[in-house]
Design a protein around this motif. Structure first.
Motif, PDB file in Angstrom:
ATOM      1  N   UNK A 270       0.807  -1.225   0.000  1.00 58.16           N
ATOM      2  CA  UNK A 270       0.000   0.000   0.000  1.00 58.16           C
ATOM      3  C   UNK A 270       0.839   1.274   0.000  1.00 58.16           C
ATOM      4  N   UNK A 271       1.988   1.267   0.718  1.00 59.90           N
ATOM      5  CA  UNK A 271       2.840   2.455   0.739  1.00 59.90           C
ATOM      6  C   UNK A 271       3.406   2.729  -0.647  1.00 59.90           C
ATOM      7  N   UNK A 272       3.842   1.675  -1.333  1.00 62.78           N
ATOM      8  CA  UNK A 272       4.368   1.839  -2.687  1.00 62.78           C
ATOM      9  C   UNK A 272       3.276   2.345  -3.621  1.00 62.78           C
ATOM     10  N   UNK A 273       2.062   1.806  -3.473  1.00 62.56           N
ATOM     11  CA  UNK A 273       0.949   2.240  -4.323  1.00 62.56           C
ATOM     12  C   UNK A 273       0.607   3.703  -4.100  1.00 62.56           C
ATOM     13  N   UNK A 274       0.787   4.177  -2.870  1.00 52.90           N
ATOM     14  CA  UNK A 274       0.450   5.569  -2.562  1.00 52.90           C
ATOM     15  C   UNK A 274       1.545   6.535  -2.979  1.00 52.90           C
ATOM     16  N   UNK A 275       2.810   6.129  -2.833  1.00 53.67           N
ATOM     17  CA  UNK A 275       3.911   7.069  -3.089  1.00 53.67           C
ATOM     18  C   UNK A 275       4.368   7.058  -4.548  1.00 53.67           C
ATOM     19  N   UNK A 276       4.068   6.001  -5.293  1.00 53.44           N
ATOM     20  CA  UNK A 276       4.543   5.913  -6.671  1.00 53.44           C
ATOM     21  C   UNK A 276       4.022   7.045  -7.562  1.00 53.44           C
ATOM     22  N   UNK A 277       2.705   7.359  -7.566  1.00 54.10           N
ATOM     23  CA  UNK A 277       2.243   8.444  -8.447  1.00 54.10           C
ATOM     24  C   UNK A 277       2.892   9.797  -8.158  1.00 54.10           C
ATOM     25  N   UNK A 278       2.966  10.274  -6.883  1.00 55.04           N
ATOM     26  CA  UNK A 278       3.665  11.548  -6.659  1.00 55.04           C
ATOM     27  C   UNK A 278       5.126  11.521  -7.089  1.00 55.04           C
ATOM     28  N   UNK A 279       5.805  10.389  -6.857  1.00 58.21           N
ATOM     29  CA  UNK A 279       7.210  10.304  -7.264  1.00 58.21           C
ATOM     30  C   UNK A 279       7.355  10.398  -8.780  1.00 58.21           C
ATOM     31  N   UNK A 280       6.450   9.753  -9.510  1.00 57.26           N
ATOM     32  CA  UNK A 280       6.514   9.822 -10.967  1.00 57.26           C
ATOM     33  C   UNK A 280       6.333  11.254 -11.453  1.00 57.26           C
ATOM     34  N   UNK A 281       5.375  11.954 -10.862  1.00 54.76           N
ATOM     35  CA  UNK A 281       5.104  13.323 -11.308  1.00 54.76           C
ATOM     36  C   UNK A 281       6.218  14.272 -10.887  1.00 54.76           C
ATOM     37  N   UNK A 282       6.744  14.095  -9.683  1.00 55.63           N
ATOM     38  CA  UNK A 282       7.856  14.946  -9.243  1.00 55.63           C
ATOM     39  C   UNK A 282       9.079  14.713 -10.118  1.00 55.63           C
ATOM     40  N   UNK A 283       9.369  13.464 -10.444  1.00 54.34           N
ATOM     41  CA  UNK A 283      10.522  13.159 -11.304  1.00 54.34           C
ATOM     42  C   UNK A 283      10.349  13.794 -12.679  1.00 54.34           C
ATOM     43  N   UNK A 284       9.139  13.663 -13.239  1.00 60.82           N
ATOM     44  CA  UNK A 284       8.892  14.288 -14.536  1.00 60.82           C
ATOM     45  C   UNK A 284       9.007  15.801 -14.475  1.00 60.82           C
ATOM     46  N   UNK A 285       8.490  16.409 -13.382  1.00 64.53           N
ATOM     47  CA  UNK A 285       8.564  17.866 -13.236  1.00 64.53           C
ATOM     48  C   UNK A 285      10.011  18.332 -13.104  1.00 64.53           C
ATOM     49  N   UNK A 286      10.822  17.594 -12.355  1.00 67.64           N
ATOM     50  CA  UNK A 286      12.228  17.988 -12.182  1.00 67.64           C
ATOM     51  C   UNK A 286      12.999  17.889 -13.499  1.00 67.64           C
ATOM     52  N   UNK A 287      12.687  16.879 -14.295  1.00 68.94           N
ATOM     53  CA  UNK A 287      13.338  16.770 -15.604  1.00 68.94           C
ATOM     54  C   UNK A 287      12.966  17.952 -16.496  1.00 68.94           C
ATOM     55  N   UNK A 288      11.680  18.323 -16.469  1.00 71.74           N
ATOM     56  CA  UNK A 288      11.237  19.476 -17.279  1.00 71.74           C
ATOM     57  C   UNK A 288      11.861  20.769 -16.759  1.00 71.74           C
ATOM     58  N   UNK A 289      11.981  20.890 -15.426  1.00 76.18           N
ATOM     59  CA  UNK A 289      12.586  22.094 -14.863  1.00 76.18           C
ATOM     60  C   UNK A 289      14.054  22.212 -15.276  1.00 76.18           C
ATOM     61  N   UNK A 290      14.765  21.102 -15.351  1.00 78.83           N
ATOM     62  CA  UNK A 290      16.156  21.146 -15.798  1.00 78.83           C
ATOM     63  C   UNK A 290      16.240  21.645 -17.232  1.00 78.83           C
ATOM     64  N   UNK A 291      15.304  21.210 -18.084  1.00 82.41           N
ATOM     65  CA  UNK A 291      15.317  21.667 -19.467  1.00 82.41           C
ATOM     66  C   UNK A 291      14.995  23.152 -19.555  1.00 82.41           C
ATOM     67  N   UNK A 292      14.008  23.576 -18.757  1.00 81.54           N
ATOM     68  CA  UNK A 292      13.637  24.994 -18.755  1.00 81.54           C
ATOM     69  C   UNK A 292      14.751  25.854 -18.201  1.00 81.54           C
ATOM     70  N   UNK A 293      15.389  25.356 -17.113  1.00 82.84           N
ATOM     71  CA  UNK A 293      16.463  26.139 -16.499  1.00 82.84           C
ATOM     72  C   UNK A 293      17.669  26.254 -17.389  1.00 82.84           C
TER      73      UNK A 293
END
Length: 354
Positions: A331-354
């Protein structure tokens, strides 16, 4: 920089509150429309339905908070982008990381507000709303107590200790008094199911107490002619998304002790624990959408993109929740996986923008 921090933070906060101010009335209309069939039944009128709707809104506000934060950040920071203020900030030497930090300060306040609503306000208002609706729709005298659900019908008293769903009950006691014969009939059933328009008791133990003594009989199954409505009992069941974290924790411990499946409650428990992280992650997702094309992209397209991201997040989170329930994913993995995926994607996009 403190002035700039406050300026960006309040842009995020103002946009989020504006979004909630638009979405919650729309949800209220849908709630009233859903209650339309029940209006006019027993003592449940338009005033009771409206009050039930108002008491239900804090729960929806808590559930909508991450998506409202995403859209609110797009609105608040998008207004700055449309006036070229973000471009001016970056031209003045303000880095993307500084803009993210300032926006996250507003996100921290929003996350604290979401926790207050979800852990304190929503459980209280939802409980009062459910109680109001149940009392108004009930044709008999009913009451929810720490000892279970009580109802009185045709001179008999019914106590239900556990309502698993509107059509599945456990640990039922029925007390009937026959004044003419001077007898008390006490019936205990291990469970009850609603099938084909009638209740059926299972594992029955019936005692007849009279001046002559006590007679006890045991029956495997028997019909139960009760006026209790399964639709009414459904609203008595606690929604795990509304229970506070400590209430969920104790309920999960109770289910473990009784060797019951607590999987759905565990998923919701960890989702509530990670709710503030999700709120902050939505701000990280919003900023690359804004900085990627601040001049060429209009507000409408940004909001449309935010809605698509919100729908995508909902689908991903539901997928992981079903994986936890159907295939035993932690259950912990099921709950934390979606935020981690979105945060990882956002950080990658921020690196490109920066």
């Amino acid at each position: 920089m403190r002035i700039l921090d406050r300026y960006l933070a309040w842009a995020v906060i103002g946009g989020t509150l504006l979004t909630l101010g638009v979405l919650l009335p729309l949800i209220g209309v849908f709630i009233l429309a859903d209650e339309a069939d029940s209006i006019g039944v027993e003592r449940y009128g338009l005033a009771e339905a409206s009050l039930f709707m108002l008491l239900s809104l804090p729960r929806y506000a808590y559930q909508l908070f991450p998506i409202a934060t995403l859209i609110g950040a797009l609105i608040g920071l998008g207004a700055l982008a449309s006036r070229s203020e973000l471009v001016a900030m970056r031209a003045a030497g303000v880095s993307v990381s500084q803009i993210v930090r300032s926006a996250l300060l507003g996100g921290l306040l929003l996350a604290a507000l979401a926790v207050l609503i979800g852990e304190v306000i929503a459980p209280l208002t939802e409980q009062h709303g459910v109680e109001l609706r149940r009392q108004a729709l009930s044709s008999g005298v009913t009451q929810r107590t720490p000892d279970g659900f009580w109802a009185m019908e045709d001179g008999s008293y019914v106590n239900i200790r556990e309502i698993r769903s509107g059509a599945s009950l456990r640990n039922i006691s029925i007390y009937e008094i026959d004044s003419a014969k001077g007898t008390l009939i006490a019936t205990h059933a291990e469970g009850a199911s609603y099938r084909n328009g009638q209740w059926e008791l299972e594992g029955i133990s019936r005692s007849r107490v009279s001046a002559a003594g006590v007679e006890v009989e045991r029956i495997e199954r028997a019909g139960w002619d009760s006026m209790l409505d399964p639709d009414l009992l459904k609203v008595v069941v606690a929604d795990p998304r509304v229970l506070p974290v400590w209430g969920l924790y104790h309920y999960i411990q109770f289910m473990w002790t009784n060797k019951q499946d607590a999987g759905p409650y565990e998923v919701v428990f960890w989702a509530k624990i990670l709710h503030p992280v999700l709120t902050l992650s939505m701000i990280l997702v919003a900023i690359p959408l804004l900085l990627g094309s601040t001049r060429s992209t209009g507000m409408g397209r940004r909001l449309f993109g935010g809605v698509l991201v919100g729908i995508l997040y909902y689908l991903i989170s539901r997928t992981f929740a079903y994986l936890a329930l159907l295939f035993g994913l932690n259950p912990f993995v099921a709950a934390i996986a979606p935020p981690l995926l979105f945060v990882s994607g956002a950080l990658l996009l921020l690196r490109r923008v920066g």
